[in-house]
Design an enzyme around this catalytic site. Structure first.
Site, PDB file in Angstrom:
ATOM      1  N   SER A 117       0.817  -1.214   0.000  1.00 57.28           N
ATOM      2  CA  SER A 117       0.000   0.000   0.000  1.00 57.28           C
ATOM      3  C   SER A 117       0.848   1.260   0.000  1.00 57.28           C
ATOM      4  CB  SER A 117      -0.865  -0.003   1.257  1.00 57.28           C
ATOM      5  OG  SER A 117      -1.508   1.245   1.418  1.00 57.28           O
ATOM      6  N   TYR A 141      -1.946  -0.020  10.253  1.00 58.76           N
ATOM      7  CA  TYR A 141      -2.211  -0.633   8.944  1.00 58.76           C
ATOM      8  C   TYR A 141      -0.994  -0.486   8.021  1.00 58.76           C
ATOM      9  CZ  TYR A 141      -3.630  -1.062   4.143  1.00 58.76           C
ATOM     10  OH  TYR A 141      -3.652  -1.416   2.824  1.00 58.76           O
ATOM     11  N   LYS A 145       1.898  -3.392   6.579  1.00 65.54           N
ATOM     12  CA  LYS A 145       2.269  -3.639   5.179  1.00 65.54           C
ATOM     13  C   LYS A 145       3.776  -3.468   4.969  1.00 65.54           C
ATOM     14  CE  LYS A 145      -1.695  -4.720   3.439  1.00 65.54           C
ATOM     15  NZ  LYS A 145      -1.916  -6.020   2.785  1.00 65.54           N
TER      16      LYS A 145
HETATM   17  C1  WQD Z   1      -9.157  10.246  -0.018  1.00 62.47           C
HETATM   18  C2  WQD Z   1      -9.178  11.758   0.095  1.00 62.47           C
HETATM   19  C3  WQD Z   1      -9.433  12.568   2.338  1.00 62.47           C
HETATM   20  C4  WQD Z   1     -13.486  11.036   2.877  1.00 62.47           C
HETATM   21  C5  WQD Z   1      -6.551   5.413   2.343  1.00 62.47           C
HETATM   22  C6  WQD Z   1      -5.399   4.704   2.960  1.00 62.47           C
HETATM   23  C7  WQD Z   1      -4.487   4.221   1.873  1.00 62.47           C
HETATM   24  C8  WQD Z   1      -5.233   3.379   0.855  1.00 62.47           C
HETATM   25  C9  WQD Z   1      -6.434   4.094   0.346  1.00 62.47           C
HETATM   26  C10 WQD Z   1      -5.251   0.989   1.370  1.00 62.47           C
HETATM   27  C11 WQD Z   1      -8.381  12.275   1.291  1.00 62.47           C
HETATM   28  C12 WQD Z   1     -10.613  12.944   1.486  1.00 62.47           C
HETATM   29  C13 WQD Z   1     -12.254  11.354   2.370  1.00 62.47           C
HETATM   30  C14 WQD Z   1     -14.426  12.089   3.090  1.00 62.47           C
HETATM   31  C15 WQD Z   1     -12.817  13.661   2.257  1.00 62.47           C
HETATM   32  N1  WQD Z   1      -5.739   2.168   1.438  1.00 62.47           N
HETATM   33  N2  WQD Z   1     -11.924  12.645   2.076  1.00 62.47           N
HETATM   34  N3  WQD Z   1     -14.059  13.352   2.758  1.00 62.47           N
HETATM   35  O1  WQD Z   1      -6.830   8.384   3.135  1.00 62.47           O
HETATM   36  O2  WQD Z   1      -6.112   8.845   0.745  1.00 62.47           O
HETATM   37  O3  WQD Z   1      -6.069   6.540   1.632  1.00 62.47           O
HETATM   38  O4  WQD Z   1      -7.215   4.532   1.454  1.00 62.47           O
HETATM   39  O5  WQD Z   1      -4.178   0.607   1.061  1.00 62.47           O
HETATM   40  O6  WQD Z   1      -3.490   3.507   2.445  1.00 62.47           O
HETATM   41  O7  WQD Z   1      -4.702   5.579   3.810  1.00 62.47           O
HETATM   42  O8  WQD Z   1      -8.228   7.531   1.176  1.00 62.47           O
HETATM   43  O9  WQD Z   1     -10.572   7.565   0.470  1.00 62.47           O
HETATM   44  O10 WQD Z   1     -10.018   7.951   2.917  1.00 62.47           O
HETATM   45  O11 WQD Z   1      -9.484   9.690   1.255  1.00 62.47           O
HETATM   46  O12 WQD Z   1     -12.546  14.830   1.999  1.00 62.47           O
HETATM   47  O13 WQD Z   1     -15.558  11.875   3.559  1.00 62.47           O
HETATM   48  O14 WQD Z   1     -10.525  12.174   0.321  1.00 62.47           O
HETATM   49  O15 WQD Z   1      -9.086  13.607   3.183  1.00 62.47           O
HETATM   50  O16 WQD Z   1      -7.772  13.445   0.897  1.00 62.47           O
HETATM   51  P1  WQD Z   1      -6.767   7.951   1.740  1.00 62.47           P
HETATM   52  P2  WQD Z   1      -9.663   8.122   1.485  1.00 62.47           P
END
Ligand code: WQD
Length: 319
Positions: A117, A141, A145
């Site tokens: 990841s 998490y 990994k």
């Molecule tokens: C994406 C963007 C939030 C929800 C995570 C893990 C990563 C990978 C993918 C597995 C960010 C923003 C989100 C909301 C928002 N997983 N957001 N409002 O955090 O980039 O990555 O999932 O391997 O390791 O860390 O993904 O989808 O949570 O967020 O503004 O209601 O959307 O701040 O910028 P993230 P996400």
């Protein structure tokens, strides 16, 4: 060749199984069906229901099925949950990997594709994150990994295991409506859920040092993730040594851009609220994708609109 795919009944795993089956591989799936479902498993694959933590079962499956290689996708993957329950994440993701590696060592399996990841990078302070960027994960998490990658590297030294570690960026979309992401933990499904409830999606932070002030991520279609695994599996079969690869598009999209595409695709206005930053969110995480392109000839083909369209079809299918 016979490939064992752990987690092959899950969202990403089911796509990987289909890609392997379509390419002519024989596939055995090991999945405990905790979040996956048997209906997602390609009918041409054999499903064994059970956990990677079950050492006797792992050995039996590897031995009985004549497994030539393993694609290990079964894992826990929620960042927040991992902070609340690190023991669960180390048990499932690290001990589960150990169990599988013991089975590989005993069964003479020397090809291994590992689901890693971008969470291994933590808060990268670079425009494009390449595979050399030092990893300082921010959550159990991400740690689980990175520890997995280290353990696999040690097994390469110790008994010649060839390992492709695949660092996924932000996975989205589906190759068919019934294969959509069943979880509502990431941005795109959370926006769909808010729309379905008549609520306003929340944007975590509008004051980041990015062009529109919202976080930038590298969204990549799950069918591209599956194709990357296929390329990795085929390279191992051809005797290519293992390596660590980013799987992204090499293109960043901001949260507001994603919301705009959701509005276009759904035909609904997406009025949002900008709220406080979410702790631990990096401003920008975008993959450098040269290594996988140069060494495995893989390039992600599908764009953000295709991801959101297919994710929306998946969301409507479940509703
Ligand atoms: C994406 C963007 C939030 C929800 C995570 C893990 C990563 C990978 C993918 C597995 C960010 C923003 C989100 C909301 C928002 N997983 N957001 N409002 O955090 O980039 O990555 O999932 O391997 O390791 O860390 O993904 O989808 O949570 O967020 O503004 O209601 O959307 O701040 O910028 P993230 P996400």
């Amino acid at each position: 060749m016979t490939w064992l795919v752990t987690g092959g009944a899950g969202y990403i795993g089911a796509h990987v199984v289909r890609a392997l089956v379509r390419d002519g591989a024989s596939v055995v799936v090991l999945d405990d069906l905790s979040t996956g479902s048997a209906s997602r498993v390609d009918p041409a694959a054999t499903l064994v229901e059970g956990s990677v933590l079950d050492r006797a079962l792992v050995r039996r499956v590897i031995g009985d099925s004549g497994v030539d290689g393993v694609v290990h996708i079964a894992a826990k993957k929620q960042v927040g949950e991992s902070v609340a329950d690190p023991l669960l994440y180390y048990r499932e993701n690290v001990e589960g990997l150990i169990s599988l590696l013991e089975g590989c060592q005993a069964g003479g399996v020397r090809r291994f594709v590992f689901s890693s990841s971008a969470a291994t990078y933590g808060l990268p302070d670079v425009d494009l994150v390449d595979e050399q960027t030092p990893g300082v994960p921010l959550s159990p998490y991400g740690e689980s990994k990175l520890v997995g990658e280290w353990l696999l590297r040690d097994c390469t030294q110790a008994f010649g295991l060839q390992v492709m570690s695949m660092r996924y960026f932000n996975v989205a979309g589906a190759s068919a409506p019934e294969l959509g992401d069943p979880g509502v933990f990431n941005l795109i499904p959370l926006v769909f859920q808010a729309l379905a409830r008549g609520e306003r999606p929340r944007v975590f932070g509008g004051d980041y040092p990015t062009p529109d002030g919202t976080c930038v991520r590298d969204y990549v279609h799950v069918a591209d993730i599956a194709d990357a695994h296929l390329a990795a599996a085929r390279a191992l079969e051809a005797g290519t040594p293992g390596a660590t690869y980013n799987i992204g598009r090499g293109q960043g999209s901001s949260v507001l851009e994603v919301l705009r595409v959701v509005a276009e695709v759904t035909g609904q206005p997406v009025e949002h609220d900008v709220v406080d930053r979410r702790p631990g969110d990096p401003a920008r995480v975008v993959a450098a994708v040269d290594r996988i392109r140069d060494e495995l000839g893989f390039r992600a083909e599908r764009g953000l609109t295709e991801m959101v369209e297919s994710a929306w079809a998946g969301w409507q299918h479940r509703a």
